[in-house]
Every structure is written in C-alpha cells, then in structure tokens.
Design a protein around this motif. Structure first.
Motif, PDB file in Angstrom:
ATOM      1  N   ALA A 129      15.882   1.600   4.294  1.00 22.23           N
ATOM      2  CA  ALA A 129      15.214   1.452   5.589  1.00 22.23           C
ATOM      3  C   ALA A 129      15.697   0.244   6.381  1.00 22.23           C
ATOM      4  CB  ALA A 129      13.713   1.324   5.368  1.00 22.23           C
ATOM      5  N   GLU A 130      15.729   0.437   7.706  1.00 21.06           N
ATOM      6  CA  GLU A 130      15.910  -0.725   8.574  1.00 21.06           C
ATOM      7  C   GLU A 130      14.626  -1.549   8.522  1.00 21.06           C
ATOM      8  OE1 GLU A 130      16.989  -0.333  13.001  1.00 21.06           O
ATOM      9  OE2 GLU A 130      14.954  -1.154  12.885  1.00 21.06           O
ATOM     10  N   SER A 131      13.493  -0.814   8.569  1.00 21.77           N
ATOM     11  CA  SER A 131      12.197  -1.462   8.416  1.00 21.77           C
ATOM     12  C   SER A 131      11.240  -0.481   7.748  1.00 21.77           C
ATOM     13  CB  SER A 131      11.641  -1.871   9.785  1.00 21.77           C
ATOM     14  OG  SER A 131      11.395  -0.700  10.543  1.00 21.77           O
ATOM     15  N   LEU A 132      10.256  -1.022   7.046  1.00 20.74           N
ATOM     16  CA  LEU A 132       9.286  -0.166   6.362  1.00 20.74           C
ATOM     17  C   LEU A 132       7.874  -0.666   6.615  1.00 20.74           C
ATOM     18  CD1 LEU A 132       9.320   1.477   2.950  1.00 20.74           C
ATOM     19  CD2 LEU A 132       7.482  -0.152   3.384  1.00 20.74           C
ATOM     20  N   LYS A 133       6.990   0.285   6.944  1.00 17.85           N
ATOM     21  CA  LYS A 133       5.560  -0.018   7.009  1.00 17.85           C
ATOM     22  C   LYS A 133       4.896   0.756   5.883  1.00 17.85           C
ATOM     23  CE  LYS A 133       5.139  -0.734  11.981  1.00 17.85           C
ATOM     24  NZ  LYS A 133       4.386  -1.902  12.360  1.00 17.85           N
ATOM     25  N   GLY A 134       3.980   0.112   5.169  1.00 18.03           N
ATOM     26  CA  GLY A 134       3.248   0.791   4.097  1.00 18.03           C
ATOM     27  C   GLY A 134       1.765   0.761   4.427  1.00 18.03           C
ATOM     28  N   ALA A 135       1.142   1.961   4.519  1.00 17.61           N
ATOM     29  CA  ALA A 135      -0.289   2.050   4.846  1.00 17.61           C
ATOM     30  C   ALA A 135      -1.029   2.556   3.613  1.00 17.61           C
ATOM     31  CB  ALA A 135      -0.496   3.029   5.998  1.00 17.61           C
ATOM     32  N   ASP A 136      -1.971   1.780   3.128  1.00 22.17           N
ATOM     33  CA  ASP A 136      -2.718   2.210   1.936  1.00 22.17           C
ATOM     34  C   ASP A 136      -4.205   1.952   2.145  1.00 22.17           C
ATOM     35  OD1 ASP A 136      -1.585   2.638  -1.274  1.00 22.17           O
ATOM     36  OD2 ASP A 136      -3.732   2.409  -0.880  1.00 22.17           O
ATOM     37  N   ILE A 137      -5.020   2.876   1.650  1.00 19.55           N
ATOM     38  CA  ILE A 137      -6.474   2.746   1.782  1.00 19.55           C
ATOM     39  C   ILE A 137      -7.016   1.614   0.899  1.00 19.55           C
ATOM     40  CG2 ILE A 137      -7.104   4.379  -0.051  1.00 19.55           C
ATOM     41  CD1 ILE A 137      -9.172   5.556   1.901  1.00 19.55           C
ATOM     42  N   SER A 138      -6.233   1.227  -0.091  1.00 20.16           N
ATOM     43  CA  SER A 138      -6.696   0.242  -1.062  1.00 20.16           C
ATOM     44  C   SER A 138      -6.130  -1.146  -0.765  1.00 20.16           C
ATOM     45  CB  SER A 138      -6.267   0.704  -2.470  1.00 20.16           C
ATOM     46  OG  SER A 138      -6.146  -0.398  -3.327  1.00 20.16           O
ATOM     47  N   ALA A 139      -7.044  -2.115  -0.590  1.00 17.42           N
ATOM     48  CA  ALA A 139      -6.608  -3.491  -0.305  1.00 17.42           C
ATOM     49  C   ALA A 139      -5.828  -4.060  -1.478  1.00 17.42           C
ATOM     50  CB  ALA A 139      -7.819  -4.360   0.005  1.00 17.42           C
ATOM     51  N   SER A 140      -6.179  -3.654  -2.713  1.00 16.55           N
ATOM     52  CA  SER A 140      -5.462  -4.215  -3.869  1.00 16.55           C
ATOM     53  C   SER A 140      -4.019  -3.715  -3.909  1.00 16.55           C
ATOM     54  CB  SER A 140      -6.195  -3.916  -5.182  1.00 16.55           C
ATOM     55  OG  SER A 140      -6.314  -2.537  -5.385  1.00 16.55           O
ATOM     56  N   CYS A 141      -3.775  -2.478  -3.443  1.00 15.21           N
ATOM     57  CA  CYS A 141      -2.389  -1.969  -3.383  1.00 15.21           C
ATOM     58  C   CYS A 141      -1.600  -2.731  -2.331  1.00 15.21           C
ATOM     59  CB  CYS A 141      -2.377  -0.480  -3.016  1.00 15.21           C
ATOM     60  SG  CYS A 141      -3.093   0.552  -4.275  1.00 15.21           S
ATOM     61  N   VAL A 142      -2.235  -2.958  -1.197  1.00 13.66           N
ATOM     62  CA  VAL A 142      -1.557  -3.691  -0.119  1.00 13.66           C
ATOM     63  C   VAL A 142      -1.177  -5.092  -0.609  1.00 13.66           C
ATOM     64  CG1 VAL A 142      -1.918  -4.718   2.171  1.00 13.66           C
ATOM     65  CG2 VAL A 142      -2.518  -2.326   1.759  1.00 13.66           C
ATOM     66  N   GLU A 143      -2.122  -5.748  -1.307  1.00 14.92           N
ATOM     67  CA  GLU A 143      -1.827  -7.098  -1.835  1.00 14.92           C
ATOM     68  C   GLU A 143      -0.696  -7.049  -2.857  1.00 14.92           C
ATOM     69  OE1 GLU A 143      -5.599  -8.565  -3.280  1.00 14.92           O
ATOM     70  OE2 GLU A 143      -6.388  -8.300  -1.237  1.00 14.92           O
ATOM     71  N   ALA A 144      -0.740  -6.026  -3.759  1.00 22.45           N
ATOM     72  CA  ALA A 144       0.298  -5.900  -4.803  1.00 22.45           C
ATOM     73  C   ALA A 144       1.666  -5.725  -4.146  1.00 22.45           C
ATOM     74  CB  ALA A 144      -0.016  -4.720  -5.726  1.00 22.45           C
ATOM     75  N   CYS A 145       1.738  -4.868  -3.104  1.00 23.16           N
ATOM     76  CA  CYS A 145       3.028  -4.640  -2.435  1.00 23.16           C
ATOM     77  C   CYS A 145       3.468  -5.871  -1.648  1.00 23.16           C
ATOM     78  CB  CYS A 145       2.936  -3.422  -1.514  1.00 23.16           C
ATOM     79  SG  CYS A 145       2.953  -1.873  -2.420  1.00 23.16           S
ATOM     80  N   GLN A 146       2.510  -6.549  -1.007  1.00 21.14           N
ATOM     81  CA  GLN A 146       2.880  -7.762  -0.246  1.00 21.14           C
ATOM     82  C   GLN A 146       3.507  -8.795  -1.178  1.00 21.14           C
ATOM     83  OE1 GLN A 146      -0.920  -8.434   1.601  1.00 21.14           O
ATOM     84  NE2 GLN A 146      -0.233  -7.644   3.593  1.00 21.14           N
TER      85      GLN A 146
END
Ligand SMILES: C[S@@+](CC[C@H](N)C(=O)[O-])C[C@H]1O[C@@H](n2cnc3c(N)ncnc32)[C@H](O)[C@@H]1O
Length: 271
Positions: A129-146
């Motif tokens: 990807a040139e850029s990627l956005k990840g949308a997840d319903i779970s805040a813990s997944c977002v934190e893990a990916c960040q």
C-alpha cells in the motif's frame, strides 16, 4: 476420535450397549466413563446448537453477531498470537497472500482494511500500500495495530462503530480488504457497510471480503448472512460482484479452502 453426532443413529441402542461392554473390557473403567461423558455431552451440545440456530432464524435474533457483541468479544480477546490462531498452516496463509491478496491489491494502492485484529494481513497489505487505514470495532485491536505498525509511517488505525467507515474520506480508496471479519457481521450491519463501500471506494476500486455462506448453521460463530444475501446486498448498493469462490489452487496445484465453515470470498468493484 471425535465423531459426527448425527451418524450415531445408525447403530441401535441394543448394539450400543454391546459396544459399551466391549469397550469396558478392552479399555477399562476410566476410559469408558470418559467415553460415556463425551457421548452424552456432545449429543446435548449438538441438540442445543440446533435449537439456538432454529430460534435465531425464527425470531431473527442477533446470536453472537450484533455490533455490541462483536465489540465485547473482540475487546476481550487475547491478541498475543496476532490472529495466527486462525491460520491452519503457514502454507495456507502464504496461499491467501499469493493467490488472493496480491491478486487483488495492487502496489501503490490506497488500502482500507476492515477488522485488522492483531494485524495478521496488515503487514502484507502495508508492503503493497501507498497508505493504509484500518477500521476496527475493538479499541484493543486498534491499540495492538498502532503498536505493531508504529514504524510503518503509512498506516492509520481507528475505532469504528461496526457499521460505518467514518475515518475514511469519500472516493479515496483503491482497495478494501477484510478477512475473518464479515463472517461475524449480521445483515443490518452488512447493509450499512455496503453503502459505505460505495462512498469510500474510488470509481473502479475493488473490495475483497471473506464471509460466511450458510447463515451460521455450520457453527463457527458465523453471522446470519448467506452467499445469496452477500450478492444481493452488494448489488443493491450499486456494486458489481466480480468473483465468489470457496477454494483456490496455488501454482503447485495444491487446493486451499477459504475457511472451516463453508466460508467464501467475494470480490466486487465500484463501477
Ligand atoms: C476473527 S478476528 C479477525 C482479525 C483479522 N482480520 C485476522 O484475520 O486475523 C475479527 C475482527 O473483526 C473485528 N470486527 C468484528 N465486527 C466488526 C465490525 N462490525 N466492524 C469492524 N470490525 C469488526 C474484530 O474486532 C476483530 O478484529
């Protein structure tokens, strides 16, 4: 050793008693008691599942697949294995990457991943990807990916409502990717997402969704969506379904499956 519970009807009760006595003679008391417990519990569990499935259909219950339930489950999950607990083998994962992901996501794409979880596919998407956005319903997944992709520089993750893609702009995305996510999402949320796919995809942009096909009747916490629902909902939203498949072959001719519960992958485009 585990059996298909429905097939047990093929042996009469009298013969089952004989089999139990022979099992006792040949295997001893402890093993035979464990067998009896396994037989009884699995029979009860199978009946209970069939009843749950019937009630869900009759009363249109969300089962374990409402947005609120998905949020609670996936925020409670231990993401230590990064989602690899759902990869049956390294060969299977590589085949998804080579035969599905790289076939549909192009180098330089602006990518949106729905439900990245622990980032099982995100790493590969980020390579393209040139850029990627990840949308997840779970805040813990977002934190893990960040945390996992903090050094990537071209990745952004946000918590979503479970039915929209608010963090993505109109006509901004070349490819949408979502694996092992829509298998858990019920029809009302899928309908809302379909409108969002139309909004965020560029004209000619592509979506790749992994999803269930039989409305949950085979288990696996699958949602009430069938393959017919998927086709109808995407088409009604104005998207064009290009491909739907449950298996694929790699370049050595080995066949791989989309999932354990008659799952499929749908590829669609915004016209
Ligand atoms: C089984 S995990 C799969 C994670 C990852 N895609 C993978 O394949 O390893 C399901 C993921 O979908 C997310 N999810 C569930 N319902 C969702 C929804 N309605 N919208 C966005 N994400 C959702 C969960 O938070 C979780 O990250």
């Amino acid at each position: 050793m585990k059996d298909i519970v429905e097939n047990r009807q093929r042996i009469s009760l009298g013969k089952k008693v004989k089999i139990a006595l022979l099992a006792l003679r040949e295997n001893g008391i402890v093993w035979t008691v464990c067998l009896a417990v396994y037989y009884a519990c699995s029979a009860i569990a199978t009946k209970a599942f069939a009843r749950m499935d019937a009630l869900r259909r009759k009363n249109q219950l969300p089962g374990l697949n409402s947005a609120a339930m998905n949020k609670l489950i996936w925020e409670s999950w231990d993401w230590g294995a990064g989602g690899e607990e759902w990869s049956p083998s390294p060969e299977w994962k590589q085949s998804v990457i080579d035969c599905v992901l790289k076939k549909h996501v192009n180098k330089g794409d602006r990518v949106l991943e729905i439900g990245p979880g622990g980032g099982r596919w995100t790493e590969e998407l980020l390579n393209l990807a040139e850029s990627l956005k990840g949308a997840d319903i779970s805040a813990s997944c977002v934190e893990a990916c960040q945390q996992r992709f903090a050094d990537a520089g071209n990745a952004e993750f946000f918590v979503s409502s479970g039915r929209d893609l608010e963090g993505a702009e109109d006509d901004s995305i070349d490819s949408l990717w979502s694996f092992d996510v829509f298998v858990h999402i019920n029809k009302p949320e899928l309908e809302a997402y379909a409108g969002e796919f139309v909004r965020v995809l560029k004209s000619g942009g592509k979506g790749v969704l992994h999803h269930g096909t039989v409305g949950g009747e085979k288990g696996g916490w699958r949602s009430n969506v069938t393959i017919e629902d998927m086709t109808r909902i995407l088409t009604d939203a104005g998207l064009e379904v290009k491909e739907q498949f449950q298996t694929w072959e790699d370049d050595k001719g080995t066949e791989f499956e989309a999932g354990l519960y008659q799952d499929a992958i749908t590829v669609f485009v915004k016209k």
